[in-house]
Enzyme design. Structure first.
Site, PDB file in Angstrom:
ATOM      1  N   GLU A  79       1.064  -0.779  -0.109  1.00  0.00           N
ATOM      2  CA  GLU A  79       0.164  -0.169  -0.243  1.00  0.00           C
ATOM      3  C   GLU A  79       0.645   1.612  -0.384  1.00  0.00           C
ATOM      4  OE1 GLU A  79      -2.709  -0.222  -0.328  1.00  0.00           O
ATOM      5  OE2 GLU A  79      -3.370  -2.441  -0.184  1.00  0.00           O
ATOM      6  N   CYS A 138      -6.885  -1.504   8.339  1.00  0.00           N
ATOM      7  CA  CYS A 138      -5.402  -1.601   7.570  1.00  0.00           C
ATOM      8  C   CYS A 138      -5.125  -0.327   7.782  1.00  0.00           C
ATOM      9  CB  CYS A 138      -5.245  -2.840   6.327  1.00  0.00           C
ATOM     10  SG  CYS A 138      -5.420  -5.009   7.106  1.00  0.00           S
ATOM     11  N   HIS A 162      -0.136  -5.610   2.310  1.00  0.00           N
ATOM     12  CA  HIS A 162      -1.835  -6.699   2.539  1.00  0.00           C
ATOM     13  C   HIS A 162      -1.686  -7.900   1.723  1.00  0.00           C
ATOM     14  CE1 HIS A 162      -5.664  -3.639   2.356  1.00  0.00           C
ATOM     15  NE2 HIS A 162      -5.179  -5.008   3.479  1.00  0.00           N
TER      16      HIS A 162
END
Ligand code: PCA
Length: 199
Positions: A79, A138, A162
């Site tokens: 991410e 998250c 992730h």
């Protein structure tokens, strides 16, 4: 030697296990010689994660590597952006609230995500960068970490990994859902840890 805070999440919602914690535990069976790693298991709870990160980041780490599972994703994704948005269950249809009132709309992770992905792919591990970590814990963990780092002017750099589901989790679902072996996810995590630039 780099010092790294490595976090994973507890099970939540319908999930009896969490691929991130399974991966972290598997990774520790064969720890890389470097960096020096401190592990944490965080609950899937907005206030608790902010609280835990606030305490843990006092440790003056070179890096914080946050991990979580991403049901439905077909490959590991790094991410690169976290948004100041949160929904109660992570459902995209919910109206979001800000994670930090008056916080900026987004923080970017400044770690070299694209080259890390290339390294993983060269090692035979499907991986991609992502610009949307969702609106659940998250995303929140990355946003909170980057917010605390900015507010406290810390040298710590943050990244969020992730991970696809564990095949044993997918096997319990009535509908088909992608998964990746925990051994492969652990290999990826080892490579990510070993490839962190010396701070
Ligand atoms: N995955 C969820 C929260 C915890 C986890 O492991 C998410 O993607 O936000």
């Amino acid at each position: 030697m780099n010092r790294v805070l490595l976090t994973a999440f507890e099970p939540y919602g319908p999930w009896q296990t969490n691929a991130s914690w399974l991966t972290l535990v598997e990774m520790t069976r064969e720890l890389p010689a470097q960096p020096a790693i401190t592990t944490r298991l965080y609950p899937v709870d907005f206030d608790a994660v902010l609280d835990r990160l606030s305490t843990d980041l006092v440790g003056d780490y070179d890096y914080v590597i946050l991990t979580g599972q991403a049901p439905g994703r077909t490959r590991l994704e790094l991410e690169t952006v976290s948004l100041n948005l949160a929904t109660v269950t992570g459902d995209r249809d919910e109206v979001p609230r800000p994670l930090i009132v008056e916080g900026p709309l987004a923080y970017a992770s400044d770690l070299p995500a694209e080259s890390t992905c290339q390294l993983l792919r060269q090692a035979g591990i499907p991986a991609a960068t992502s610009r949307h970590a969702g609106t659940y814990l998250c995303n929140a963990a990355l946003y909170y970490a980057l917010h605390l780092i900015t507010a406290r002017n810390l040298r710590t750099r943050a990244m969020f990994v992730h991970l696809p589901l564990d095949p044993a989790q997918a096997a319990l679902q009535a509908e088909p859902i992608p998964s990746q072996s925990i051994e492969l996810s652990a290999k990826a995590l080892r490579l990510i840890l070993q490839s962190l630039p010396t701070a």
